[in-house]
Design a protein around this motif. Structure first.
Motif, short mmCIF file in Angstrom:
data_model
loop_
_atom_site.label_atom_id
_atom_site.label_comp_id
_atom_site.label_asym_id
_atom_site.label_seq_id
_atom_site.Cartn_x
_atom_site.Cartn_y
_atom_site.Cartn_z
N TYR A 31 1.00 5.01 1.72
CA TYR A 31 1.23 6.11 2.59
C TYR A 31 1.59 6.97 2.66
O TYR A 31 3.37 7.11 2.16
N ALA B 80 -2.35 11.30 5.72
CA ALA B 80 -2.79 10.43 4.80
C ALA B 80 -3.76 9.72 5.94
O ALA B 80 -2.65 9.16 6.96
N ARG B 81 -5.30 9.35 5.51
CA ARG B 81 -5.73 9.22 6.52
C ARG B 81 -5.89 7.63 6.86
O ARG B 81 -5.68 7.31 7.77
N HIS B 82 -5.46 7.07 5.79
CA HIS B 82 -5.30 5.55 5.94
C HIS B 82 -4.31 5.17 4.31
O HIS B 82 -4.00 5.76 3.59
N PRO B 83 -2.86 3.62 5.01
CA PRO B 83 -2.28 3.63 3.29
C PRO B 83 -3.63 2.90 2.24
O PRO B 83 -5.12 2.91 2.31
N VAL B 84 -3.61 3.17 0.81
CA VAL B 84 -4.10 2.87 -0.23
C VAL B 84 -3.33 1.66 -1.25
O VAL B 84 -2.16 2.01 -1.42
N ALA C 144 1.00 -1.63 -0.20
CA ALA C 144 0.11 -0.19 0.29
C ALA C 144 1.57 1.42 -0.03
O ALA C 144 1.59 1.03 0.46
#
Length: 151
Positions: free
Chosen positions: A104, A108-112, A102
């Motif tokens: 990050y 960032a709010r969360h990993p993508v 992912a």
């Protein structure tokens, strides 16, 4: 010229080359000086037109003379990897992780799994500077010749 249309002509290259040698013989040093000044002008124009965020792109624009036999020329460019993307623009594309599963980054709010990057329009800076070369050259040649006449 329309596609599918062509024209043919013949040039007596020996006569042309002799005439060119006569014409350039007395001013070849002037031409070299004018070309060198033009190289600097084109480099400075490209720097002036380059978009600035950190200044890295602008400061990376350099030029060098290229002399080979009877021809005199120059190259203006940059070694910054993203310069072509700025000069020519990009299509939209996706960014995927290369070493992890992912992506990050701080904030960032969360990993993508991927990030979609929109198309970036072209912001040419070298091509418009090169297009001005003839104008610069004519002005520089006039200045060089005028300076030579005052000695």
């Amino acid at each position: 010229m329309r596609i599918g249309t062509s024209a043919t002509t013949r040039i007596n290259t020996r006569q042309y080359e002799r005439g060119l040698r006569r014409a350039l013989g007395g001013m070849s040093d002037d031409v070299k000086r004018a070309v060198d000044r033009t190289r600097i002008d084109v480099q400075n124009e490209a720097r002036r037109r380059a978009p600035v965020d950190t200044g890295r792109l602008r400061s990376s624009i350099v030029s060098r003379a290229e002399n080979s036999g009877r021809s005199v020329g120059y190259v203006v460019g940059t070694n910054v990897k993203y310069a072509a993307a700025i000069e020519y623009g990009t299509d939209e594309y996706d960014i995927f992780p290369t070493n992890k599963k992912a992506l990050y980054w701080p904030g960032a709010r969360h990993p993508v799994a991927k990030v979609h990057h929109p198309a970036m329009p072209a912001r040419p800076f070298i091509r418009p500077a090169v297009e001005m070369a003839e104008i610069f050259f004519r002005a520089n040649l006039s200045q060089v010749r005028a300076g030579r006449g005052r000695r």
